[in-house]
Design an enzyme around this catalytic site. Structure first.
Site, PDB file in Angstrom:
ATOM      1  N   LYS A  76       0.809  -1.209   0.000  1.00  0.00           N
ATOM      2  CA  LYS A  76       0.000   0.000   0.000  1.00  0.00           C
ATOM      3  C   LYS A  76       0.851   1.271   0.000  1.00  0.00           C
ATOM      4  O   LYS A  76       0.388   2.338  -0.385  1.00  0.00           O
ATOM      5  CB  LYS A  76      -0.964   0.003   1.193  1.00  0.00           C
ATOM      6  N   TYR A 290     -12.331 -14.831   2.684  1.00  0.00           N
ATOM      7  CA  TYR A 290     -11.330 -13.792   2.933  1.00  0.00           C
ATOM      8  C   TYR A 290     -10.848 -13.843   4.382  1.00  0.00           C
ATOM      9  O   TYR A 290     -11.657 -13.855   5.317  1.00  0.00           O
ATOM     10  CB  TYR A 290     -11.937 -12.404   2.649  1.00  0.00           C
ATOM     11  N   TYR A 316      -3.081 -12.617   2.567  1.00  0.00           N
ATOM     12  CA  TYR A 316      -2.753 -12.273   1.177  1.00  0.00           C
ATOM     13  C   TYR A 316      -1.539 -13.050   0.650  1.00  0.00           C
ATOM     14  O   TYR A 316      -1.666 -13.965  -0.150  1.00  0.00           O
ATOM     15  CB  TYR A 316      -2.453 -10.768   1.054  1.00  0.00           C
TER      16      TYR A 316
HETATM   17  C1  LIG Z   1      -3.675  -5.286   0.077  1.00  0.00           C
HETATM   18  C2  LIG Z   1      -2.738  -6.424  -0.021  1.00  0.00           C
HETATM   19  C3  LIG Z   1      -2.675  -7.209  -1.183  1.00  0.00           C
HETATM   20  C4  LIG Z   1      -3.589  -7.040  -2.354  1.00  0.00           C
HETATM   21  O1  LIG Z   1      -3.348  -5.870  -3.101  1.00  0.00           O
HETATM   22  P1  LIG Z   1      -4.568  -5.187  -3.849  1.00  0.00           P
HETATM   23  O2  LIG Z   1      -3.974  -4.009  -4.509  1.00  0.00           O
HETATM   24  O3  LIG Z   1      -5.578  -4.862  -2.795  1.00  0.00           O
HETATM   25  O4  LIG Z   1      -5.121  -6.172  -4.821  1.00  0.00           O
HETATM   26  C5  LIG Z   1      -1.746  -8.224  -1.238  1.00  0.00           C
HETATM   27  N1  LIG Z   1      -0.933  -8.479  -0.183  1.00  0.00           N
HETATM   28  C6  LIG Z   1      -0.977  -7.761   0.950  1.00  0.00           C
HETATM   29  C7  LIG Z   1      -0.070  -8.140   2.049  1.00  0.00           C
HETATM   30  C8  LIG Z   1      -1.885  -6.705   1.076  1.00  0.00           C
HETATM   31  O5  LIG Z   1      -1.916  -6.008   2.214  1.00  0.00           O
END
Ligand SMILES: *Cc1c(COP(=O)(O)O)cnc(C)c1O
Length: 364
Positions: A76, A290, A316
């Protein structure tokens, strides 16, 4: 060779000199957007030799966006460099954003706001129904609070966009100047961070004479993949990009990425066309939902911790890795020599899920 998307993609075997000059042009196109420096960029690109040997497939590399630096790093931060600059340009003094309880996006936004002297309001949606003390208080939630953000919770299924609008209205009434960042920072402004990452990676690979065949990463709110699709198209790269889904089914995920990539290309303003065929997601590794652990994720997180000394997260990057490892076994990458996994960060969330890994002494 029947469809035109395929023909145009296969015709992109361009020389390294042309590739680098396209990277330069993309840098120039990106330079017209305001940006604040928040991350440690470029992030390293490193081989994962023990893992590659163990799996017996292509040589595996990791692009270390877990090392972007801001409050333990993550993907991010690249998006926030553009989003926070836009907020500043608009004269905002208060940031509002939303995410799941253990949101890495919320944590990085809280840190960015702290660094830039802005107030930050975070709305956290309970998407998992977990009452585990660590899940609701530790990990990213602890860091949100340490950064001085105001944190409030909402039930699962709440219309979070509407909640943010309502909060913005209240803050306006109080004389504040709020700026809303959508969940995951995924809009055409935030996605510019990953347009830039595509350029960074291609230049970095050229610098060490590496030909990348595929790039794999976890895809959620879609800004990361949309930015990469757009950036790779802008530099006419034939790197095969694959997102591993963590929430939505494949059709929905691909459509979200494609829509945002088209809007990002428009925002970039260079007349670039996005090909639907360049958007690929495999959503077979979500499991029960999720943020809910899977056996594959647990095995992948442990394997990388033990073989490469790398930390991945349960929501993720751990599911993304599970997808990568399983697809290597399935032969998806069989004719490829070099595959890069984009490490999107998230290890702070491990402390919100301590009971997940079956280690003695951490009870459910
Ligand atoms: C937010 C996030 C993602 C996914 O990215 P997006 O841009 O939301 O698709 C992947 N890995 C981590 C660790 C994240 O925090």
């Amino acid at each position: 060779m029947t469809d035109t998307a395929q023909i145009s993609r296969q015709g992109t075997d361009i020389s390294p000199e042309i590739a680098l000059s396209l990277c330069k042009e993309l840098s120039i196109a990106l330079a017209k957007f305001p940006k604040v420096r928040l991350g440690h960029l470029p992030t390293p690109l490193e081989p994962m030799d023990r893992l590659s040997e163990m799996l017996g497939g292509p040589r595996l590399w990791v692009k270390r966006d877990d090392c972007t630096g801001l409050s333990s790093g993550g993907n991010k931060t690249r998006k926030l460099e553009f989003l926070m600059a836009d907020a500043q340009t608009q004269g905002a003094d208060t940031i509002i954003t939303q995410g799941a309880t253990q949101s890495n996006h919320a944590r990085q936004t809280a840190a960015a706001a702290a660094k830039l002297g802005m107030a930050c309001h975070i709305l956290l949606e309970d998407r998992t129904g977990s009452n585990q003390k660590d899940y609701v208080l530790n990990g990213n939630v602890l860091l949100d609070r340490l950064h001085g953000a105001s944190v409030s919770k909402r039930g699962g299924g709440t219309d979070m966009a509407l909640e943010m609008e309502t909060l913005a209205e209240d803050l306006l009434q109080q004389g504040k100047k709020p700026y809303i960042i959508p969940g995951g920072g995924s809009n055409p402004i935030g996605a510019l961070g990953y347009v830039n990452c595509a350029r960074e990676l291609v230049e970095q690979a050229a610098g060490i004479g590496l030909e990348i065949d595929a790039l794999v990463h976890a895809t959620g709110s879609s800004g990361t993949q949309a930015g990469l699709v757009t950036g790779l198209a802008a530099i006419q790269s034939d790197i095969h990009l694959l997102g591993i889904g963590v929430r939505a089914p494949k059709d929905k995920q691909e459509q979200m990425v494609f829509d945002l990539a088209e809007r990002t290309a428009d925002h970039l303003g260079t007349g670039l066309q996005i090909e639907r065929a360049d958007v690929r997601a495999n959503c077979d590794y979500v499991g029960p939902g999720y943020g809910l652990p899977t056996d594959g994720m647990i095995a992948a997180v442990k394997l990388l911790a033990e073989t490469e000394g790398l930390l991945f997260d349960p929501v993720y990057s751990g599911k993304g890795l599970d997808g990568l490892i399983d697809q290597i076994r399935e032969g998806y990458f069989d004719d490829m020599a070099n595959v890069v996994f984009l490490h999107t960060g998230g290890s702070a969330a491990l402390f919100g899920y301590p009971e997940t890994f079956g280690l003695p002494g951490y009870t459910d």
